[in-house]
Design a protein around this motif. Structure first.
Motif, PDB file in Angstrom:
ATOM      1  N   ALA A  34       0.824  -1.211   0.000  1.00 34.59           N
ATOM      2  CA  ALA A  34       0.000   0.000   0.000  1.00 34.59           C
ATOM      3  C   ALA A  34       0.857   1.259   0.000  1.00 34.59           C
ATOM      4  O   ALA A  34       0.560   2.233  -0.710  1.00 34.59           O
ATOM      5  CB  ALA A  34      -0.930  -0.012   1.215  1.00 34.59           C
ATOM      6  N   LEU A  35       1.948   1.260   0.771  1.00 37.00           N
ATOM      7  CA  LEU A  35       2.804   2.438   0.829  1.00 37.00           C
ATOM      8  C   LEU A  35       3.604   2.611  -0.458  1.00 37.00           C
ATOM      9  O   LEU A  35       3.895   3.741  -0.871  1.00 37.00           O
ATOM     10  CB  LEU A  35       3.747   2.346   2.035  1.00 37.00           C
ATOM     11  N   ALA A  36       3.946   1.514  -1.119  1.00 37.57           N
ATOM     12  CA  ALA A  36       4.642   1.622  -2.404  1.00 37.57           C
ATOM     13  C   ALA A  36       3.753   2.287  -3.451  1.00 37.57           C
ATOM     14  O   ALA A  36       4.234   3.013  -4.334  1.00 37.57           O
ATOM     15  CB  ALA A  36       5.069   0.233  -2.883  1.00 37.57           C
ATOM     16  N   LEU A  37       2.442   2.082  -3.343  1.00 35.61           N
ATOM     17  CA  LEU A  37       1.494   2.629  -4.319  1.00 35.61           C
ATOM     18  C   LEU A  37       1.010   4.033  -3.953  1.00 35.61           C
ATOM     19  O   LEU A  37       0.580   4.793  -4.824  1.00 35.61           O
ATOM     20  CB  LEU A  37       0.283   1.701  -4.454  1.00 35.61           C
ATOM     21  N   ALA A  38       1.054   4.385  -2.668  1.00 31.05           N
ATOM     22  CA  ALA A  38       0.460   5.644  -2.196  1.00 31.05           C
ATOM     23  C   ALA A  38       1.254   6.851  -2.680  1.00 31.05           C
ATOM     24  O   ALA A  38       2.483   6.817  -2.747  1.00 31.05           O
ATOM     25  CB  ALA A  38       0.388   5.650  -0.676  1.00 31.05           C
ATOM     26  N   THR A  39       0.541   7.904  -3.019  1.00 22.82           N
ATOM     27  CA  THR A  39       1.176   9.170  -3.394  1.00 22.82           C
ATOM     28  C   THR A  39       0.651  10.328  -2.556  1.00 22.82           C
ATOM     29  O   THR A  39       1.176  11.435  -2.629  1.00 22.82           O
ATOM     30  CB  THR A  39       0.919   9.488  -4.882  1.00 22.82           C
ATOM     31  N   SER A  40      -0.371  10.083  -1.764  1.00 20.55           N
ATOM     32  CA  SER A  40      -0.999  11.130  -0.956  1.00 20.55           C
ATOM     33  C   SER A  40      -0.937  10.758   0.525  1.00 20.55           C
ATOM     34  O   SER A  40      -1.124   9.591   0.884  1.00 20.55           O
ATOM     35  CB  SER A  40      -2.464  11.300  -1.371  1.00 20.55           C
ATOM     36  N   PRO A  41      -0.692  11.743   1.405  1.00 23.56           N
ATOM     37  CA  PRO A  41      -0.711  11.443   2.843  1.00 23.56           C
ATOM     38  C   PRO A  41      -2.078  10.967   3.323  1.00 23.56           C
ATOM     39  O   PRO A  41      -2.168  10.226   4.308  1.00 23.56           O
ATOM     40  CB  PRO A  41      -0.318  12.780   3.493  1.00 23.56           C
TER      41      PRO A  41
END
Length: 433
Positions: free
Chosen positions: A307-314
């Motif tokens: 999930a963190l590898a894909l996330a771009t927004s806080p």
């Protein structure tokens, strides 16, 4: 509305003893100081360089000493006055932090100097933490270890992860020396609290060579299925965790667009999840077997990296950190309790040290990998590596996690038999020999 006395009794039950309350006070003071540094240390290095590799080395400086000195600390804590070790080390840490604060205030801080200071502080912490972990089974009855560990972990979550990092980041913004000066004062306070402990006497140990003591701790761990499984699992998952978290400050600032205070909020999000874990822990352990609990936790950690590898927004990443924080609390409390119940009292320091070496050995390896991956590719590369590595290991370790559940069931049966024979006595030694 409950009275203050009732709240204290709920959080720190009287049956756990006055010694436990002094130990908790020391733990919470020390953890608040460590929470300040959790944000301030990486921020200080990042303020001196934009290179990802030195930033990752800050994590390595904190994670390498337990690998190098963990076994030595374990032997020492099983040989020497444990209270004296913790008091002495906390005083040394306070002095080192005071010196670091003065250097930062004077404007003479450099990357090598800061990394060296972080390494020395982490080395001192190895001896304090390993020894402190052996004090709880000396002060609390075996049947109360789960409650006592939950209280220790609650303090860790609330002050180390929830209150400490944003406060450390805020202090850093106000004055770069301030969080280190604050941590120095808290270490000194922790030393005062530990000095008030009154520990039960320990039987004299026959003389032996330190290396023989180390081998005995390793051999016992290797032959105990549950503890061996925990150590192997923790090592493997800390390689993947260390790779991702070693560059977390860069991930937060570059990928998520957060500033210094926002970076502190990342850890705070994890702490919020940890608090949820404290509230739900009793219900979870009543309804989920330990083997299943371990399996669920490993799946959660694996999906966290994805999930963190894909996330771009806080706004996407912060809820992921909340879920991870809940997992970390549940996993940590369960694994510590299982180990303390299983390990004989006279081996607590050495077996705990083997676990520490596994923990930080994985973190040290992972942090080096994380720095290289982020430098060669981008800040998401360590998270992709963490996801792939965790997924592979989950498959490999899946069946072996049943050892953890079986061992604790046998330990509970042993405790029930002991309580039937000695209803009014507290068993000092944790678990089967």
């Amino acid at each position: 509305m409950p009275s203050p006395a009732a709240i204290v009794e709920t959080v720190l039950p009287r049956r756990l003893g006055t010694g436990f309350r002094w130990l908790i006070a020391s733990s919470w003071a020390s953890n608040l100081g460590d929470g300040l540094a959790l944000a301030a240390g990486p921020l200080l290095v990042a303020s001196l360089t934009d290179d990802a590799f030195p930033v990752a080395l800050a994590a390595l400086a904190a994670w390498l000493p337990p690998l190098l000195f963990g076994l030595t600390a374990g032997v020492l804590s099983d040989r020497v006055d444990r209270r004296a070790i913790v008091v002495t080390v906390d005083v040394v840490r306070a002095a080192l932090l005071t010196a670091l604060a003065v250097v930062v205030l004077s404007g003479h801080a450099t990357v090598p100097l800061v990394l060296g200071a972080l390494f020395l502080l982490a080395t001192a912490e190895v001896f304090a933490d390993n020894t402190a972990s052996t004090l709880l089974p000396m002060l609390v009855a075996r049947e109360d270890l789960a409650v006592a560990n939950a209280r220790v972990q609650t303090g860790f979550v609330t002050v180390n992860q929830l209150a400490g990092p944003p406060l450390g980041a805020a202090l850093f913004t106000a004055g770069t020396f301030a969080p280190f000066a604050g941590q120095a004062a808290l270490c000194a306070l922790a030393a005062v609290f530990v000095s008030r402990l009154r520990l039960p006497p320990r039987p004299a140990r026959p003389p032996s060579k330190p290396w023989h003591d180390v081998v005995e701790g390793i051999r016992w761990t290797a032959h105990h299925p549950a503890v061996r499984t925990l150590v192997v699992t923790i090592f493997a998952f800390n390689v993947t965790f260390g790779a991702a978290w070693s560059i977390l400050v860069l991930y937060s600032t570059q990928r998520l667009g957060l500033g210094a205070v926002g970076y502190g909020l990342v850890t705070t999000a994890g702490a919020v999840g940890g608090i949820a874990g404290t509230l739900a822990y009793g219900w979870i352990t009543r309804h989920v077997s330990l083997g299943d609990l371990m399996r669920i936790g490993l799946v959660v950690e694996t999906l966290t990296h994805l999930a963190l590898a894909l996330a771009t927004s806080p706004w996407v990443a912060l809820p992921v950190f909340v879920v991870f924080g809940m997992h970390a609390f549940v996993w940590g409390t369960t694994s510590i309790t299982v180990r303390q119940r299983a390990v004989p009292h006279e081996l607590q320091g050495r077996v705990g040290a083997v676990n520490t070496v596994g923990t930080f050995g994985g973190l040290a390896i992972g942090s080096g990998l994380g720095g290289v991956l982020a430098q060669r590719f981008d800040v998401t590369a360590p998270f992709w590596f963490a996801f792939a590595g965790s997924a592979v290991f989950v498959v490999l370790i899946w069946r072996s996690l049943s050892h953890v559940a079986h061992a604790d069931e046998h330990a509970d049966e042993h405790a029930d038999e002991h309580e039937d024979e000695h209803e009014d006595e507290h068993e000092e030694v944790a678990g089967p020999r």
